[in-house]
Write an enzyme that holds these catalytic residues in place. Structure first.
Site, PDB file in Angstrom:
ATOM      1  N   LYS A 140       0.862  -1.190   0.000  1.00  0.00           N
ATOM      2  CA  LYS A 140       0.000   0.000   0.000  1.00  0.00           C
ATOM      3  C   LYS A 140       0.891   1.230   0.000  1.00  0.00           C
ATOM      4  CE  LYS A 140      -4.361   1.273   0.180  1.00  0.00           C
ATOM      5  NZ  LYS A 140      -5.563   0.654  -0.394  1.00  0.00           N
ATOM      6  N   ASP A 178      -7.026   4.596  -4.494  1.00  0.00           N
ATOM      7  CA  ASP A 178      -7.665   4.482  -3.177  1.00  0.00           C
ATOM      8  C   ASP A 178      -8.255   5.870  -2.928  1.00  0.00           C
ATOM      9  OD1 ASP A 178      -7.797   2.574  -0.648  1.00  0.00           O
ATOM     10  OD2 ASP A 178      -7.334   4.523   0.168  1.00  0.00           O
TER      11      ASP A 178
HETATM   12  P1  NDP Z   1     -12.858   8.141  -2.667  1.00  0.00           P
HETATM   13  O1  NDP Z   1     -11.800   9.140  -2.469  1.00  0.00           O
HETATM   14  O2  NDP Z   1     -13.421   7.937  -4.019  1.00  0.00           O
HETATM   15  O3  NDP Z   1     -14.086   8.440  -1.684  1.00  0.00           O
HETATM   16  C1  NDP Z   1     -13.922   8.515  -0.307  1.00  0.00           C
HETATM   17  C2  NDP Z   1     -15.244   8.918   0.309  1.00  0.00           C
HETATM   18  O4  NDP Z   1     -15.128   8.818   1.714  1.00  0.00           O
HETATM   19  C3  NDP Z   1     -15.634  10.351   0.008  1.00  0.00           C
HETATM   20  O5  NDP Z   1     -17.032  10.461  -0.022  1.00  0.00           O
HETATM   21  C4  NDP Z   1     -15.047  11.094   1.204  1.00  0.00           C
HETATM   22  O6  NDP Z   1     -15.691  12.321   1.494  1.00  0.00           O
HETATM   23  C5  NDP Z   1     -15.290  10.107   2.313  1.00  0.00           C
HETATM   24  N1  NDP Z   1     -14.280  10.293   3.364  1.00  0.00           N
HETATM   25  C6  NDP Z   1     -12.932  10.202   3.228  1.00  0.00           C
HETATM   26  N2  NDP Z   1     -12.335  10.497   4.385  1.00  0.00           N
HETATM   27  C7  NDP Z   1     -13.323  10.755   5.251  1.00  0.00           C
HETATM   28  C8  NDP Z   1     -13.353  11.109   6.628  1.00  0.00           C
HETATM   29  N3  NDP Z   1     -12.223  11.258   7.327  1.00  0.00           N
HETATM   30  N4  NDP Z   1     -14.571  11.308   7.206  1.00  0.00           N
HETATM   31  C9  NDP Z   1     -15.723  11.166   6.501  1.00  0.00           C
HETATM   32  N5  NDP Z   1     -15.749  10.833   5.199  1.00  0.00           N
HETATM   33  C10 NDP Z   1     -14.576  10.631   4.596  1.00  0.00           C
HETATM   34  O7  NDP Z   1     -12.260   6.764  -2.079  1.00  0.00           O
HETATM   35  P2  NDP Z   1     -12.737   5.278  -2.343  1.00  0.00           P
HETATM   36  O8  NDP Z   1     -14.201   5.241  -2.530  1.00  0.00           O
HETATM   37  O9  NDP Z   1     -11.857   4.703  -3.365  1.00  0.00           O
HETATM   38  O10 NDP Z   1     -12.327   4.579  -0.965  1.00  0.00           O
HETATM   39  C11 NDP Z   1     -13.225   4.508   0.147  1.00  0.00           C
HETATM   40  C12 NDP Z   1     -12.779   3.412   1.088  1.00  0.00           C
HETATM   41  O11 NDP Z   1     -12.778   2.153   0.393  1.00  0.00           O
HETATM   42  C13 NDP Z   1     -11.374   3.551   1.669  1.00  0.00           C
HETATM   43  O12 NDP Z   1     -11.357   2.985   2.964  1.00  0.00           O
HETATM   44  C14 NDP Z   1     -10.538   2.679   0.743  1.00  0.00           C
HETATM   45  O13 NDP Z   1      -9.354   2.233   1.370  1.00  0.00           O
HETATM   46  C15 NDP Z   1     -11.506   1.533   0.532  1.00  0.00           C
HETATM   47  N6  NDP Z   1     -11.252   0.726  -0.656  1.00  0.00           N
HETATM   48  C16 NDP Z   1     -11.219   1.278  -1.904  1.00  0.00           C
HETATM   49  C17 NDP Z   1     -11.005   0.484  -2.999  1.00  0.00           C
HETATM   50  C18 NDP Z   1     -11.088   1.025  -4.388  1.00  0.00           C
HETATM   51  O14 NDP Z   1     -11.067   0.221  -5.322  1.00  0.00           O
HETATM   52  N7  NDP Z   1     -11.228   2.323  -4.594  1.00  0.00           N
HETATM   53  C19 NDP Z   1     -10.714  -0.952  -2.860  1.00  0.00           C
HETATM   54  C20 NDP Z   1     -10.867  -1.457  -1.506  1.00  0.00           C
HETATM   55  C21 NDP Z   1     -11.091  -0.628  -0.455  1.00  0.00           C
HETATM   56  P3  NDP Z   1     -14.945  13.701   1.137  1.00  0.00           P
HETATM   57  O15 NDP Z   1     -14.995  13.807  -0.346  1.00  0.00           O
HETATM   58  O16 NDP Z   1     -15.728  14.730   1.848  1.00  0.00           O
HETATM   59  O17 NDP Z   1     -13.525  13.552   1.661  1.00  0.00           O
END
Ligand code: NDP
Length: 460
Positions: free
Chosen positions: A140, A180
């Site tokens: 990672k 991510d």
């Molecule tokens: P994105 O950046 O596309 O979206 C993240 C989302 O989570 C946004 O809506 C963001 O809101 C919100 N968010 C992030 N940080 C916070 C916080 N501290 N408090 C509240 N809301 C928060 O990321 P992904 O959708 O790709 O990833 C989301 C999760 O899924 C992570 O844990 C990632 O590790 C996991 N994941 C992702 C994969 C992938 O293929 N993308 C694969 C496996 C796991 P805002 O815009 O306001 O920050």
């Protein structure tokens, strides 16, 4: 000394006794890395029965080796903004375990990123990747860079600087990053362009999550969210239920959340709420996904904008998570530790039946216990969100064979993989005396696969 571990099963005393000192040693050697401690703890608490049954793993010190990354890279990332101002961020790549294949795991760009967070994510990734059955190791990376509010040109300069340092550690047979939080198609494009420029090679398999027109896999964008809902459907099926007409609450509104929403809707559920770091939106008629995608994917806007655009049908609640909205199924898809024991108690009181982690470690350990004690079907991220990395491995497979598959074929493979992960976790939990406990099942099944490979490969 921290609080002692709380093993999940009863017949594991011998194994659990072995694990406690290992955990204390990990705390001592990785000071201040709280998320890493939490991730290690969650795995170790389930391994007692395996170590009791398999003393050869204890003799070979597999647990100690698996908890120590093979390599940790930390580097400077200088870049200039549009006004010519100079910024210095920190870049990370933790190459955790390559016993099953090249290091594989995403890059996260978020101001909260530090070594402990990257190590927690890399550690989880080892077992998640093993569970997919694909030939990929665990790693990672990321940076404390915040892409929010930055122009495309600024993001490009940052990505170019980041890759200028990282490229020497990558390769399709060595280390293959993906996206991510904060790293989507735009960032992967800039990173790939710089890698190609520096190496003078069109090495498609060095990054996944690429654009479909230049080496990316169909359905990669959708895969994590889709896979999470497919896993949920499998869990419900075991209980003689399905997703049809269920009320679903999703947290986040990024990549994982959007496509979890899409698949849940396809399976007949109504997604009534989603969120971002500003708060959550409730839409009792069901989230209008086209509108949400337009705001989030195209406009990089906020869920508050969604509520405003949707008018009377939706309302926005600032500064809170969405867990107070009653639902049958909860899908935390935003970030780590976003669902606490208090949230879990509210969800249970409101009748939640199933919870599946689209994000990595979004549920605190105390909240997991609340769900398990209430008999709620609970899927840990390393099983439920493995569809993303599995489809990344399918992307690598297509790149290696200079082929590209249709969306339908890729989605069918994804569904097979999610079924396999579900069944493996379910059967392993039962075999180790914890029927229905997907945390135990996923941890032990993933650990055993990695442990076998490490044993076979000598002292590595
Ligand atoms: P994105 O950046 O596309 O979206 C993240 C989302 O989570 C946004 O809506 C963001 O809101 C919100 N968010 C992030 N940080 C916070 C916080 N501290 N408090 C509240 N809301 C928060 O990321 P992904 O959708 O790709 O990833 C989301 C999760 O899924 C992570 O844990 C990632 O590790 C996991 N994941 C992702 C994969 C992938 O293929 N993308 C694969 C496996 C796991 P805002 O815009 O306001 O920050």
């Amino acid at each position: 000394m921290s609080t002692p571990l709380t093993p999940h099963t009863r017949d594991d005393d011998a194994g659990a006794r072995l694990i406690e000192p290992l955990y204390q040693e990990i705390l001592r050697r990785n000071v201040g890395e709280t998320e890493f401690h939490q991730a290690v703890r969650e795995v170790l608490e389930t391994l007692g029965p395996v170590l009791t049954k398999r003393p050869e793993l204890v003799d070979a010190r597999i647990v100690e080796r698996v908890c120590e990354p093979e390599r940790q890279l930390i580097f400077r990332v200088p870049w200039s903004d549009d006004a010519g101002g100079i910024h210095v961020n920190r870049g990370f790549r933790v190459e955790f375990n390559s016993s099953l294949g090249p290091y594989k795991g995403g890059l996260r760009f978020h101001p909260s990123v530090n070594l402990g967070i990257v190590k927690f994510l890399g550690f989880e990734q080892i077992f998640k990747n093993a569970l997919t059955g694909m030939p990929i190791g665990g790693g990672k990376g990321g940076s404390d860079f915040d892409p929010k509010g930055r122009s495309d040109a600024e993001v490009m300069r940052f990505c170019q600087s980041f890759m200028t340092e990282l490229h020497r550690h990558l390769g399709e047979y060595t280390d293959v990053p993906a996206g991510d939080i904060g790293v989507g198609g735009r960032e992967i494009g800039y990173l790939f362009g710089q890698y190609k420029r520096i190496t003078n090679r069109y090495e498609s398999g060095v990054l996944t999550g690429k654009g479909v027109g230049w080496g990316g896999a169909q359905a990669r964008t959708e895969a994590t969210g889709y896979g999470c809902v497919m896993f949920t459907d499998e869990m419900l099926r075991v209980r003689g239920q399905d997703l049809d007409r269920r009320r679903v609450v999703v947290s986040g509104s990024g990549n994982v959340a959007l496509y979890a929403t899409e698949k849940a809707q396809q399976l007949g559920a109504t997604v009534v709420a989603c969120s971002d770091s500003g708060g959550y939106v409730v839409d009792e008629k069901g989230i209008d996904l086209d509108l949400l995608k337009e705001i989030k994917e195209t406009g990089r806007g906020r869920v508050a904008d969604y509520a405003e655009r949707r008018g009377r049908d939706a309302h926005f609640v600032a500064g809170r998570g969405p867990w107070e909205v009653p639902c049958d199924v909860a899908l935390p898809c935003a970030t780590q530790n976003e669902l606490t024991a208090e949230d879990a108690a509210v969800l249970v009181r409101n009748g939640v039946q199933a919870v599946a982690e689209g994000a990595n470690m979004p549920t605190t350990p105390e909240a997991v216990r609340v769900f398990q004690e209430a008999g709620v079907a609970f899927a840990p991220g390393k099983a439920a969100n493995a569809g993303g990395v599995a489809t990344s491995a399918l992307e690598m497979q297509q790149n290696a064979s200079r082929d590209s598959w249709t969306f339908a074929h890729t989605e069918e493979r994804l569904a097979e993989i999610m079924r396999h992960i579900h069944d493996t976790s379910h059967e392993t939990a039962a075999r180790y005396g914890a029927p229905g406990n997907y945390v135990v099942g996923a941890n032990i099944a993933g650990f055993e696969l990695v442990a076998e490979a490490m044993l076979a490969q000598g002292l590595i």
